[in-house]
Design a protein around this motif. Structure first.
Motif, PDB file in Angstrom:
ATOM      1  N   GLU A  23       0.814  -1.217   0.000  1.00 26.98           N
ATOM      2  CA  GLU A  23       0.000   0.000   0.000  1.00 26.98           C
ATOM      3  C   GLU A  23       0.851   1.273   0.000  1.00 26.98           C
ATOM      4  N   ASN A  24       2.087   1.161  -0.493  1.00 34.75           N
ATOM      5  CA  ASN A  24       2.966   2.320  -0.648  1.00 34.75           C
ATOM      6  C   ASN A  24       2.766   2.923  -2.030  1.00 34.75           C
ATOM      7  N   ILE A  25       2.971   4.231  -2.132  1.00 34.97           N
ATOM      8  CA  ILE A  25       2.914   4.887  -3.429  1.00 34.97           C
ATOM      9  C   ILE A  25       4.199   4.543  -4.181  1.00 34.97           C
ATOM     10  N   LEU A  26       4.036   3.943  -5.348  1.00 37.93           N
ATOM     11  CA  LEU A  26       5.188   3.578  -6.170  1.00 37.93           C
ATOM     12  C   LEU A  26       5.578   4.704  -7.110  1.00 37.93           C
ATOM     13  N   ALA A  27       4.570   5.452  -7.588  1.00 40.42           N
ATOM     14  CA  ALA A  27       4.839   6.549  -8.518  1.00 40.42           C
ATOM     15  C   ALA A  27       3.693   7.550  -8.471  1.00 40.42           C
ATOM     16  N   ARG A  28       4.004   8.807  -8.803  1.00 37.23           N
ATOM     17  CA  ARG A  28       3.005   9.870  -8.891  1.00 37.23           C
ATOM     18  C   ARG A  28       3.143  10.487 -10.279  1.00 37.23           C
ATOM     19  N   SER A  29       2.020  10.742 -10.900  1.00 37.83           N
ATOM     20  CA  SER A  29       2.040  11.276 -12.260  1.00 37.83           C
ATOM     21  C   SER A  29       2.292  12.775 -12.273  1.00 37.83           C
ATOM     22  N   VAL A  30       2.488  13.288 -13.463  1.00 34.50           N
ATOM     23  CA  VAL A  30       2.508  14.734 -13.671  1.00 34.50           C
ATOM     24  C   VAL A  30       1.060  15.202 -13.551  1.00 34.50           C
ATOM     25  N   THR A  31       0.838  16.507 -13.542  1.00 31.19           N
ATOM     26  CA  THR A  31      -0.534  17.000 -13.468  1.00 31.19           C
ATOM     27  C   THR A  31      -1.136  17.083 -14.871  1.00 31.19           C
ATOM     28  N   TYR A  32      -2.433  16.834 -14.921  1.00 34.74           N
ATOM     29  CA  TYR A  32      -3.182  16.877 -16.177  1.00 34.74           C
ATOM     30  C   TYR A  32      -4.244  17.959 -16.070  1.00 34.74           C
ATOM     31  N   ASP A  33      -4.576  18.562 -17.212  1.00 30.70           N
ATOM     32  CA  ASP A  33      -5.545  19.649 -17.237  1.00 30.70           C
ATOM     33  C   ASP A  33      -6.983  19.181 -17.036  1.00 30.70           C
ATOM     34  N   SER A  34      -7.254  17.908 -17.311  1.00 31.27           N
ATOM     35  CA  SER A  34      -8.616  17.406 -17.151  1.00 31.27           C
ATOM     36  C   SER A  34      -8.588  16.005 -16.539  1.00 31.27           C
ATOM     37  N   LYS A  35      -9.706  15.656 -15.974  1.00 28.01           N
ATOM     38  CA  LYS A  35      -9.863  14.328 -15.373  1.00 28.01           C
ATOM     39  C   LYS A  35      -9.783  13.255 -16.457  1.00 28.01           C
ATOM     40  N   SER A  36     -10.385  13.529 -17.604  1.00 27.03           N
ATOM     41  CA  SER A  36     -10.369  12.546 -18.688  1.00 27.03           C
ATOM     42  C   SER A  36      -8.953  12.309 -19.216  1.00 27.03           C
TER      43      SER A  36
END
Length: 103
Positions: free
Chosen positions: A30-43
């Motif tokens: 249950e550890n975070i393996l990776a975090r994404s960049v930010t996206y302009d929309s949920k889709s």
């Protein structure tokens, strides 16, 4: 030989100012393996998740119906309760203290 993905799930969250990002989380630890960049929309964020792992398990933390997020209930403090009671008493005094005009 193609390596298989470890057992993971994704969380989709708000990144502020109308932006979204996701985390890849290990089912084992249950550890975070990776975090994404930010996206302009949920889709756009969901499309990126689908590119990484089609039909992935995604816990959408952007909605109040999410299973992973529960908004904390607000507790009334004693100051708030006392203020409400005082304002009710003063309103009652004002209405009972009115004098009727003589006819």
């Amino acid at each position: 030989m193609a390596s298989e993905w470890p057992q993971v799930w994704f969380t989709l969250e708000r990144a502020g100012a109308g932006k979204f990002r996701f985390n890849i989380i290990s089912m084992a630890s249950e550890n975070i393996l990776a975090r994404s960049v930010t996206y302009d929309s949920k889709s756009a964020a969901m499309a990126a998740i689908d590119e990484i792992q089609p039909n992935a398990d995604v816990d959408d933390l952007t909605s109040s119906r999410s299973i992973g997020y529960k908004a904390p209930a607000k507790k009334a403090t004693s100051k708030m309760t006392a203020r409400k009671a005082t304002s009710k008493r003063s309103a009652a005094k004002k209405s009972s203290g009115k004098k009727s005009s003589p006819e």
